[in-house]
Design an enzyme around this catalytic site. Structure first.
Site, PDB file in Angstrom:
ATOM      1  CD  GLU A  87      -2.921   1.119   2.295  1.00  0.00           C
ATOM      2  OE1 GLU A  87      -4.120   0.866   2.074  1.00  0.00           O
ATOM      3  OE2 GLU A  87      -2.474   1.365   3.435  1.00  0.00           O
ATOM      4  CG  ASP A 142      -1.243   9.873   6.518  1.00  0.00           C
ATOM      5  OD1 ASP A 142      -1.631   8.718   6.798  1.00  0.00           O
ATOM      6  OD2 ASP A 142      -1.008  10.252   5.364  1.00  0.00           O
TER       7      ASP A 142
END
Length: 269
Positions: free
Chosen positions: A49, A60
């Site tokens: 990924e 994130d």
């Protein structure tokens, strides 16, 4: 069958789960990033990924935000990322490759151009983090036109209607988020209802389920499989290894090899 479909069929036949690492492409630079990916694959990664450097990564935490900044500070762009994917695909024709990125990176060149570049470089699946399943139709149509599988996140608070939509639209794999919030290796908690979510996804005939967010130890991989997932994704823990070894590529690759090996070993019963 697609590469992801083939992977999960092969793993099921061996009674194994999938271990899928996440890294940001071109972190800390193009050549070292490629060596990192070679090391991931050599030590047991079942699929990749990959993230594209972006200035405002929504999901994130601080660790992966820093990885994005390192790549951007090095001047690496979407062009460099597609160049690296093509290089990965040339060396590893069978490894499934999924992208995890924000919609801006898809919209700017136009969806048609973006997904065409995905197909040309060897991408198998794309997860657009900030596009919910309800607003996904134009993306999924553009992806399908170019033979790219669309992946969606199943959040821990998903209701049955959302679960069914995700199961109907997701191809390749389903990304099950362990908990609310952003990515982090430190926050290793997971929602208490994951087992029910997994059962509901499977009843709805979802694509194989990979659990992500906070996966940093082999025991967590085993726990994900015990809950009924088909594998686990680890990102922040891997990017932390990169971050603390920026001054020594040899040490970085050695530490990364050990981490991936033990995480993959945890997928085997």
């Amino acid at each position: 069958m697609s590469r992801f479909d083939t992977l999960f069929a092969n793993l099921k036949a061996k009674n194994e789960g999938a271990f899928v690492p996440f890294v940001t492409l071109c972190d800390p630079d193009f050549d070292r990033s490629f060596e990192i990916i070679e090391t991931l694959i050599a030590n047991g990664a079942d699929a990749l990924e990959l993230g594209f450097p972006f200035s405002d990564p929504l999901l994130d935490g601080s660790v992966i935000q820093a990885a994005n900044k390192r790549a951007l500070d090095g001047g690496y762009s979407t062009d460099a990322c597609f160049e690296m994917i093509a290089k990965i695909r040339s060396k590893y024709p069978e490894i499934p490759i999924g992208l995890l990125l924000c919609a801006n990176l898809v919209f700017v060149p136009t969806q048609c151009v973006f997904f065409n570049r995905c197909a040309e470089s060897g991408v198998d699946a794309v997860l657009i983090a900030d596009v919910p399943v309800l607003a996904s139709e134009e993306f999924t149509q553009a992806a399908k036109k170019h033979g790219i599988q669309s992946v969606f996140i199943c959040p821990p608070n998903a209701d049955q209607v959302t679960i069914e939509r995700i199961a109907n639209l997701t191809e390749g794999y389903t990304y099950l988020v362990s908990r609310s919030g952003v990515t982090s290796a430190e926050n290793q908690a997971h929602a208490k209802n994951l087992d029910n979510l997994i059962e509901s996804l499977k009843r709805s005939n979802s694509a194989p389920i990979l659990q992500g967010f906070g996966i940093a130890k082999p025991a967590q991989v085993k726990e994900a499989l015990a809950l009924g997932c088909d594998g686990a994704i680890s990102g922040s823990a891997i990017v932390k290894i990169i971050e603390r070894n920026l001054d020594s590529q040899t040490q970085l690759l050695s530490e990364l090899a050990k981490f991936v090996s033990v995480m993959k070993a945890a997928t085997k019963s």
